[in-house]
Write a protein that holds these residues in place. Structure first.
Motif, mmCIF file in Angstrom:
data_model
loop_
_atom_site.group_PDB
_atom_site.id
_atom_site.type_symbol
_atom_site.label_atom_id
_atom_site.label_comp_id
_atom_site.label_asym_id
_atom_site.label_seq_id
_atom_site.Cartn_x
_atom_site.Cartn_y
_atom_site.Cartn_z
ATOM 1 N N GLY A 1 -6.679 5.924 0.431
ATOM 2 C CA GLY A 1 -5.221 6.013 0.335
ATOM 3 C C GLY A 1 -4.758 7.021 -0.707
ATOM 4 O O GLY A 1 -4.180 6.660 -1.731
ATOM 5 N N GLY A 2 -4.991 8.285 -0.441
ATOM 6 C CA GLY A 2 -4.608 9.319 -1.392
ATOM 7 C C GLY A 2 -3.142 9.663 -1.305
ATOM 8 O O GLY A 2 -2.403 9.079 -0.512
ATOM 9 N N PRO A 3 -2.667 10.627 -2.134
ATOM 10 C CA PRO A 3 -1.271 11.036 -2.114
ATOM 11 C C PRO A 3 -0.938 11.724 -0.793
ATOM 12 O O PRO A 3 -1.842 12.167 -0.074
ATOM 13 C CB PRO A 3 -1.177 12.051 -3.269
ATOM 14 C CG PRO A 3 -2.424 11.894 -4.060
ATOM 15 C CD PRO A 3 -3.455 11.352 -3.131
ATOM 16 N N ASN A 4 0.332 11.810 -0.493
ATOM 17 C CA ASN A 4 0.813 12.588 0.652
ATOM 18 C C ASN A 4 0.230 12.090 1.966
ATOM 19 O O ASN A 4 0.068 12.856 2.907
ATOM 20 C CB ASN A 4 0.430 14.077 0.480
ATOM 21 C CG ASN A 4 0.845 14.614 -0.873
ATOM 22 O OD1 ASN A 4 1.934 14.283 -1.344
ATOM 23 N ND2 ASN A 4 -0.020 15.366 -1.519
ATOM 24 N N GLY A 5 -0.177 10.806 2.018
ATOM 25 C CA GLY A 5 -0.626 10.248 3.287
ATOM 26 C C GLY A 5 -1.965 10.777 3.741
ATOM 27 O O GLY A 5 -2.353 10.628 4.887
ATOM 28 N N THR A 6 -2.702 11.420 2.822
ATOM 29 C CA THR A 6 -4.039 11.887 3.212
ATOM 30 C C THR A 6 -5.063 11.199 2.321
ATOM 31 O O THR A 6 -4.725 10.562 1.326
ATOM 32 C CB THR A 6 -4.168 13.414 2.965
ATOM 33 O OG1 THR A 6 -4.108 13.629 1.543
ATOM 34 C CG2 THR A 6 -3.026 14.164 3.623
ATOM 35 N N SER A 7 -6.319 11.371 2.633
ATOM 36 C CA SER A 7 -7.365 10.877 1.732
ATOM 37 C C SER A 7 -7.600 11.967 0.698
ATOM 38 O O SER A 7 -7.136 13.101 0.837
ATOM 39 C CB SER A 7 -8.645 10.592 2.515
ATOM 40 O OG SER A 7 -9.078 11.774 3.161
ATOM 41 N N GLY A 8 -8.325 11.643 -0.364
ATOM 42 C CA GLY A 8 -8.614 12.620 -1.400
ATOM 43 C C GLY A 8 -7.397 12.890 -2.251
ATOM 44 O O GLY A 8 -6.667 11.980 -2.617
ATOM 45 N N MET B 1 1.877 11.030 -7.886
ATOM 46 C CA MET B 1 2.183 9.956 -6.926
ATOM 47 C C MET B 1 2.497 8.649 -7.656
ATOM 48 O O MET B 1 3.535 8.020 -7.417
ATOM 49 C CB MET B 1 0.999 9.731 -5.980
ATOM 50 C CG MET B 1 1.143 8.503 -5.112
ATOM 51 S SD MET B 1 -0.278 8.195 -4.046
ATOM 52 C CE MET B 1 -1.528 7.687 -5.219
ATOM 53 N N THR B 2 1.621 8.262 -8.571
ATOM 54 C CA THR B 2 1.829 6.961 -9.224
ATOM 55 C C THR B 2 3.077 6.999 -10.112
ATOM 56 O O THR B 2 3.847 6.034 -10.151
ATOM 57 C CB THR B 2 0.599 6.589 -10.079
ATOM 58 O OG1 THR B 2 0.343 7.637 -11.027
ATOM 59 C CG2 THR B 2 -0.632 6.375 -9.220
ATOM 60 N N ASN C 1 -11.762 7.459 -4.770
ATOM 61 C CA ASN C 1 -10.787 7.994 -3.816
ATOM 62 C C ASN C 1 -10.332 9.400 -4.194
ATOM 63 O O ASN C 1 -9.736 10.099 -3.377
ATOM 64 C CB ASN C 1 -9.546 7.097 -3.769
ATOM 65 C CG ASN C 1 -9.782 5.814 -2.984
ATOM 66 O OD1 ASN C 1 -10.374 5.848 -1.899
ATOM 67 N ND2 ASN C 1 -9.366 4.699 -3.525
ATOM 68 N N VAL C 2 -10.570 9.800 -5.439
ATOM 69 C CA VAL C 2 -9.960 11.026 -5.977
ATOM 70 C C VAL C 2 -10.907 12.218 -5.844
ATOM 71 O O VAL C 2 -12.071 12.140 -6.260
ATOM 72 C CB VAL C 2 -9.583 10.828 -7.460
ATOM 73 C CG1 VAL C 2 -9.048 12.114 -8.076
ATOM 74 C CG2 VAL C 2 -8.567 9.709 -7.588
ATOM 75 N N TYR C 3 -10.428 13.290 -5.276
ATOM 76 C CA TYR C 3 -11.240 14.502 -5.116
ATOM 77 C C TYR C 3 -11.642 15.035 -6.500
ATOM 78 O O TYR C 3 -10.800 15.196 -7.384
ATOM 79 C CB TYR C 3 -10.449 15.571 -4.370
ATOM 80 C CG TYR C 3 -11.245 16.826 -4.127
ATOM 81 C CD1 TYR C 3 -11.198 17.889 -5.025
ATOM 82 C CD2 TYR C 3 -12.087 16.915 -3.025
ATOM 83 C CE1 TYR C 3 -11.972 19.022 -4.810
ATOM 84 C CE2 TYR C 3 -12.848 18.055 -2.801
ATOM 85 C CZ TYR C 3 -12.799 19.098 -3.712
ATOM 86 O OH TYR C 3 -13.572 20.216 -3.511
ATOM 87 N N GLU D 1 0.850 -1.192 0.000
ATOM 88 C CA GLU D 1 0.000 0.000 0.000
ATOM 89 C C GLU D 1 0.888 1.245 0.000
ATOM 90 O O GLU D 1 1.986 1.256 0.571
ATOM 91 C CB GLU D 1 -0.952 0.006 1.188
ATOM 92 C CG GLU D 1 -0.347 0.281 2.515
ATOM 93 C CD GLU D 1 -1.218 1.210 3.381
ATOM 94 O OE1 GLU D 1 -1.121 1.104 4.600
ATOM 95 O OE2 GLU D 1 -1.950 2.039 2.819
ATOM 96 N N ASN D 2 0.387 2.298 -0.640
ATOM 97 C CA ASN D 2 1.225 3.466 -0.922
ATOM 98 C C ASN D 2 1.788 4.109 0.336
ATOM 99 O O ASN D 2 2.910 4.602 0.345
ATOM 100 C CB ASN D 2 0.444 4.489 -1.750
ATOM 101 C CG ASN D 2 -0.798 5.013 -1.027
ATOM 102 O OD1 ASN D 2 -1.369 4.322 -0.182
ATOM 103 N ND2 ASN D 2 -1.213 6.219 -1.348
ATOM 104 N N ASN D 3 1.047 4.094 1.428
ATOM 105 C CA ASN D 3 1.532 4.762 2.641
ATOM 106 C C ASN D 3 2.582 3.954 3.391
ATOM 107 O O ASN D 3 3.267 4.457 4.269
ATOM 108 C CB ASN D 3 0.365 5.062 3.583
ATOM 109 C CG ASN D 3 -0.578 6.106 2.993
ATOM 110 O OD1 ASN D 3 -0.132 7.100 2.437
ATOM 111 N ND2 ASN D 3 -1.878 5.864 3.064
ATOM 112 N N ALA D 4 2.747 2.681 3.036
ATOM 113 C CA ALA D 4 3.668 1.820 3.803
ATOM 114 C C ALA D 4 5.119 2.220 3.618
ATOM 115 O O ALA D 4 5.958 2.014 4.507
ATOM 116 C CB ALA D 4 3.472 0.369 3.384
#
Ligand code: GLC
Length: 649
Positions: free
Chosen positions: A110-117, A126-127, A155-157, A82-85
């Motif tokens: 699991g959004g970018p920068n460890g936040t949602s959205g 990020m990807t 997941n994407v704002y 997972e991206n935050n790991a």
């Protein structure tokens, strides 16, 4: 890690321990707090468009790659993180290079920068950043990024969100389901994600299950048609794939919606499907037969068990029934699935208390990629130990890696590994939202209408609007929306019911009065619209043994309907609920489901621009004690039968 990251991590942590109830409250509190602690743009490690490595591939086909790969490289391909790991517990994003990681995912929220959205372009950065590291490995094998785009790229704002599958099923419009998947595909492509963990082709048999709304229907024939329509939308016809499509996932194999009450966590979720193979072949298997016929690229295994054995440990189900040829004892053909099998979120850990046993059992059962998703170093070292001990045959490893690489080549990742930014601007576009508006319209099911609907846009009357779901986008969207569990308020870009009513072009002779959630009003009106329903949830947090409308919603219905001459109740829910009282209080009743950002789709029908066309795909019980109550188990005495829906105009 800042406070918010810890909260996000904790939410994921809770998924791992899968404690519900108190956790759900705590998680919800965390989400509410987090909205005030860290705005969506907060960054813990600044994400900018990275200087991307120029691809230089060391192999030209699955077999060529396999012939050149070391064991460590093969083990990395089978690992999904997972991206935050990568920014936790002493890990690093460079581990993608060091461990040859083959896949990264975003879990719910699991959004970018460890936040949602996060915006589409932040997701693309990020990807691409993760891909940048994968392409610097010895053979330059690109990674594949996966996410749950289950009702749009949720997941994407700012993404276009569609009704959840229960609403899409109610449309009975497979062409629209394909179109919705194509819209979602393009928005997913615009973020550099190439794999969606959708469609869920579960066939829920007991609507007390918290994941009922992720299913299209209680009827496997509907589920097969609708699931395959989505797969074609995501992948192209006949599994075309290539750089302009994304990989689909048929999930959760198998029996996730067929578990027995009281065997799961807390009641049904991840429970035990106590059924014969004949029952499985009749109810749960047909959607997978259709998915495989339509060349679905991946299958995700279910947390649930079959007669006491975890699906993730079941070699017969995965290697024989799913991947094999021949027939089962009922004469039902095995599916001959050629794609790859992925485990669910940390699901192999639930097989036993011995992680070495878990790893070798899951891989030998036929799982090709493991959604670890956090402790990837432990997984890889355990896998390595089990292989070198001779407990996992090399042929099994080579089969798994070949299946994964075949999908990556077919997707065009070896020619276009980075985000095609021409799609990024399509996220949330007017054209995309128009499709979601049509889906919203066609998903609505009219259950009662005593000469109330359609309402006039030009008449002279007072229209009262109230209820806690009338002007709350988060409630309208439900779970799997920006965060895993969903939220409250303006969580993304969309139009609430109340906003849509104000924009519906009503003449000034229609006097609007918004009463919100008050229940002791001092008003009267000719017509009332009261919107109530379930507050957002996902997975086990949605398991219920009541199916009851919450007391505040019931009070709102009573208040509005007691003060107007004609009362219209809109139910925003992930499943049928016990609504006998509210049905009697109403002059008209609409099942509006959950999931869509496009509230105008509701007013399109309320004011007669379009007619109601939706039909129930789940039996609507008159009491929760009837559950499981569906067209397959001969249940009688339901409030509304499967297939019901008034189409008065
Ligand atoms: C979840 C769900 C599954 C989802 C996965 C990744 O626990 O069971 O549907 O695709 O984790 O978010």
């Amino acid at each position: 890690m800042n406070m918010y990251r810890q909260f996000t991590h904790n939410i994921h942590e809770r998924r791992r321990t899968r404690l519900f109830g108190a956790t759900a409250l705590l998680t919800t509190t965390i989400i509410v707090l987090a909205q005030f602690i860290a705005p969506a743009t907060a960054t813990t490690h600044a994400q900018t468009s990275p200087a991307l490595a120029t691809p230089s591939y060391g192999c030209t086909s699955p077999s060529d790659c396999l012939s050149k790969m070391t064991l460590a490289e093969k083990e990395g391909q089978m690992t999904q993180v997972e991206n935050n790991a990568f920014s936790q517990r002493g890990n690093s994003v460079t581990d993608i290079k060091t461990y040859f990681i083959g896949s990264v995912l975003s879990g719910g929220g699991g959004g970018p920068n460890g936040t949602s959205g996060g915006t589409a372009s932040q997701w693309a950065d990020m990807t691409d950043n993760f891909q940048n590291y994968a392409l610097q490995t010895r053979l330059g094998i690109p990674l594949i990024y996966g996410a749950d785009a289950v009702h749009g790229h949720n997941n994407v704002y700012g993404a276009t969100l569609f009704p959840h599958d229960i609403g899409m099923g109610a449309t009975h419009d497979t062409a629209l389901i394909t179109q919705a998947a194509q819209v979602t595909r393009d928005e997913v492509l615009g973020t550099g994600v190439r794999w969606t963990f959708a469609p869920c082709i579960c066939t829920p048999q007991d609507i007390r299950w918290g994941r009922t709304y992720e299913g299209y229907s209680e009827n496997p024939t509907d589920t097969a048609a609708d699931g395959s329509a989505a797969i074609v939308g995501f992948q192209g016809p006949n599994g075309a794939l290539g750089p302009t499509n994304i990989l689909a996932t048929a999930k959760h194999y198998i029996g996730d919606g067929h578990t027995a009450w009281g065997t799961g966590s807390p009641y049904l979720n991840e429970g035990d499907a106590q059924i014969t193979e004949q029952q499985m072949d009749t109810i749960d298997l047909p959607p997978y037969q259709s998915a495989v016929t339509n060349k679905v690229g991946s299958v995700m295994i279910s947390y649930s068990s079959w007669n006491g054995l975890k699906d993730h440990a079941n070699q017969y189900l995965i290697t024989t029934k799913l991947k094999g040829t021949g027939t089962d004892s009922n004469g039902t053909p095995n599916l001959g699935f050629q794609g790859f099998v992925v485990s669910d979120w940390q699901a192999i850990d639930q097989i036993s208390s011995d992680y070495n046993y878990d790893v070798r059992t899951a891989i030998n059962a036929g799982i090709d990629m493991v959604m670890v998703p956090d402790n990837y170093k432990t997984f890889i070292s355990t896998l390595d130990t089990e292989i070198k001990a001779g407990n996992i045959p090399t042929a099994r490893i080579d089969d798994a890696v070949t299946r994964i690489l075949t999908a990556k080549f077919a997707l065009g990742l070896f020619t276009q590994p980075y985000t095609d930014r021409s799609y990024t601007a399509t996220v949330g576009s007017a054209a995309h939202r128009a499709v979601a508006r049509q889906a919203e319209r066609e998903s609505l099911v009219l259950l009662k209408n005593n000469n109330v609907l359609p309402l006039s846009k030009t008449g002279s009357y007072t229209l009262v609007v109230g209820g806690d779901h009338a002007d709350n986008l988060g409630y309208q969207l439900g779970g799997w929306s920006i965060t895993w569990q969903g939220g409250s308020g303006t969580t993304t870009v969309g139009t609430t019911l109340w906003q849509a009513i104000q924009q519906a072009g009503l003449s000034s002779s229609v006097k609007l009065k918004f009463v919100g959630t008050q229940t002791k009003g001092r008003y009267t009106g000719d017509v009332g619209i009261v919107a109530v329903g379930e507050t957002p949830y996902a997975e086990g947090n949605g398991d219920t043994n009541t199916l009851a409308l919450n007391s505040s919603g019931a009070a709102e219905v009573t208040d509005v309907c007691s003060r107007v001459t004609k009362c219209i109740v809109l139910l925003f829910s992930g499943r049928p609920m016990i609504i006998n009282t509210q049905l009697n209080q109403s002059s008209a009743f609409v099942a509006a489901w959950i999931g869509s950002t496009e509230g105008e789709g509701i007013t399109d029908v309320l004011f007669g621009d379009y007619g109601f066309t939706g039909k129930l795909t789940f039996t609507w019980p008159s009491a929760v004690t009837q559950e499981p109550c569906n067209k397959n188990n001969g249940c009688t005495g339901a409030l509304f039968p499967y297939g019901f829906g008034l189409t008065p105009f």
